[in-house]
Design an enzyme around this catalytic site. Structure first.
Site, PDB file in Angstrom:
ATOM      1  CG  ASP A 104      -1.889   1.094   1.243  1.00  0.00           C
ATOM      2  OD1 ASP A 104      -1.647   2.100   0.767  1.00  0.00           O
ATOM      3  OD2 ASP A 104      -3.157   0.927   1.639  1.00  0.00           O
ATOM      4  CE  LYS A 138      -7.352   8.721   2.847  1.00  0.00           C
ATOM      5  NZ  LYS A 138      -8.163   7.492   2.410  1.00  0.00           N
TER       6      LYS A 138
END
Length: 390
Positions: free
Chosen positions: A173, A198
């Protein structure tokens, strides 16, 4: 010559020199559910937007390019991406995961994946040897780099060697650093995960998730699964992420510059017990980050002397907003035990070092003097309130 990522965020080479889409510089939003066929057995290349859409497809090509992958898949959120990824595995499979993960990932693994017959070994991949946890039924290693919220740093290339030796998938990730600062596929990872909500989107205005790979076998499996289960991103949301990626480089550079200054300031505060930021030379993973990434990012975690001090800061900030999420242009402060990790059991908090005085800061691109000015004022006000002095 290989283009820099700043340029790749702005220009997709496959479209250069083309005046398709009427010469539109901003890739169009194809807001359609279905597509007409020229004739029987003929197709424009698109049949139904659940399967593929030109705006979404263009976004996937751009993300694959900036992550140096060959296949990218866009999902409706970061958790939708991880949920789809878990469909690669079967009942009886075992995964090794980093212990310090985003709370939503822990919740998914413990409450959904385990129910479906998948087992997990949760370890500190920055300190423990994953090989000790490999079983005959182990299929993958899943990490965040760095971790959320305790900013642990793992040597991706070393982990990739272990995964390759045992024929495991290495899944990374990469949300906290973004493709601008780190490309795990180049270090030997097999799959990269992003919450596109994000840094890729960057404006706190839409949700998105990505899976990227450079393995054709994994790409084919993911393509079939997404076609079958579907949680693809809508055209307008795809366009918003495309819009955000164009400024990824300048946002990451400015936010990182601000984060380092704030980290140094926090280190000087007597009520701050610990500042956890990989850009500090005192961070245990500082040298590894220098080796495998082009920057340290703009996420930092700090621990205060008491819960009362932490709560007071959260209640007093104004320009810095008390909110969940990260990676936008605005600076956000988060209370992990009540937000990102609220569903995580106490024993996992304790194992990872998360306490009721732990705060996480996603540093934005404001003028750093303004951010420091607010922090100074909030700290002083809290000290007066709690101790009767400034």
């Amino acid at each position: 010559m290989e283009r820099g990522i700043e340029t790749k965020c702005l220009h997709f080479e496959g479209n250069e020199g083309s005046t398709g889409n009427f010469g539109a510089v901003s890739f169009p939003i194809y807001q359609t559910a279905t597509y007409a066929h020229p004739g029987v057995g003929q197709s424009t290349g698109y049949d139904y937007s659940r399967l593929q859409n030109p705006t979404k497809e263009h976004l996937e090509k751009v993300v694959a390019s900036i992550e140096n992958g060959t296949h990218a898949f866009t999902l409706s959120s970061g958790m939708a991406a991880i949920s789809l990824l878990m469909e690669l595995f079967h009942p009886g499979n075992h995964l090794i995961t980093e212990a310090d993960l985003y709370g939503g990932s822990i919740r998914l693994f413990r409450n959904v994946s385990e129910k479906n017959g998948i087992s997990f070994s949760s370890i500190d991949c920055s300190q423990e040897d994953p090989e000790k946890y490999i079983r005959e039924n182990t299929k993958a290693i899943f990490i965040e780099m760095p971790t959320n919220p305790m900013m642990r740093v793992t040597d991706i290339a070393h982990l990739a060697d272990i995964a390759r030796k045992h024929h495991l998938l290495l899944i990374v990730d990469n949300t906290f650093l973004s493709p601008y600062f780190q490309n795990p596929l180049d270090l030997g990872a097999d799959v990269v995960v992003h919450s596109g909500t994000k840094y890729l989107g960057g404006h706190n205005d839409t949700l998105a998730g990505f899976l990227i790979t450079n393995r054709s076998d994994v790409g084919e499996q993911l393509e079939f699964i997404i076609k079958t289960t579907d949680a693809g991103l809508a055209p307008f949301d795809s366009w918003l992420i495309l819009h955000g990626i164009k400024t990824l480089g300048i946002r990451m550079e400015k936010a990182q510059e601000n984060a380092l200054q704030i980290a140094h300031w926090l280190q000087e505060q007597k009520h701050v017990m610990n500042v956890i930021y990989p850009g500090l030379s005192t961070h245990a993973g500082h040298e590894i980050m220098k080796k495998q990434a082009r920057g340290f990012g703009a996420m930092l975690t700090f621990q205060l002397e008491s819960k009362a001090f932490a709560v007071s800061i959260l209640e007093k900030v104004r320009m810095i907003q008390f909110a969940e999420s990260l990676g936008g242009v605005e600076t956000l402060i988060t209370y992990p035990i009540m937000q990102t990790h609220a569903d995580v059991p106490l024993e996992i908090w304790e194992k990872n070092g998360i306490t009721d005085s732990t705060l996480r800061l996603s540093v934005g691109i404001e003028r750093v003097e303004d951010l420091l000015g607010e922090l100074k004022a909030v700290f002083q006000e809290t000290e007066r309130e709690l101790y009767g002095r400034a």
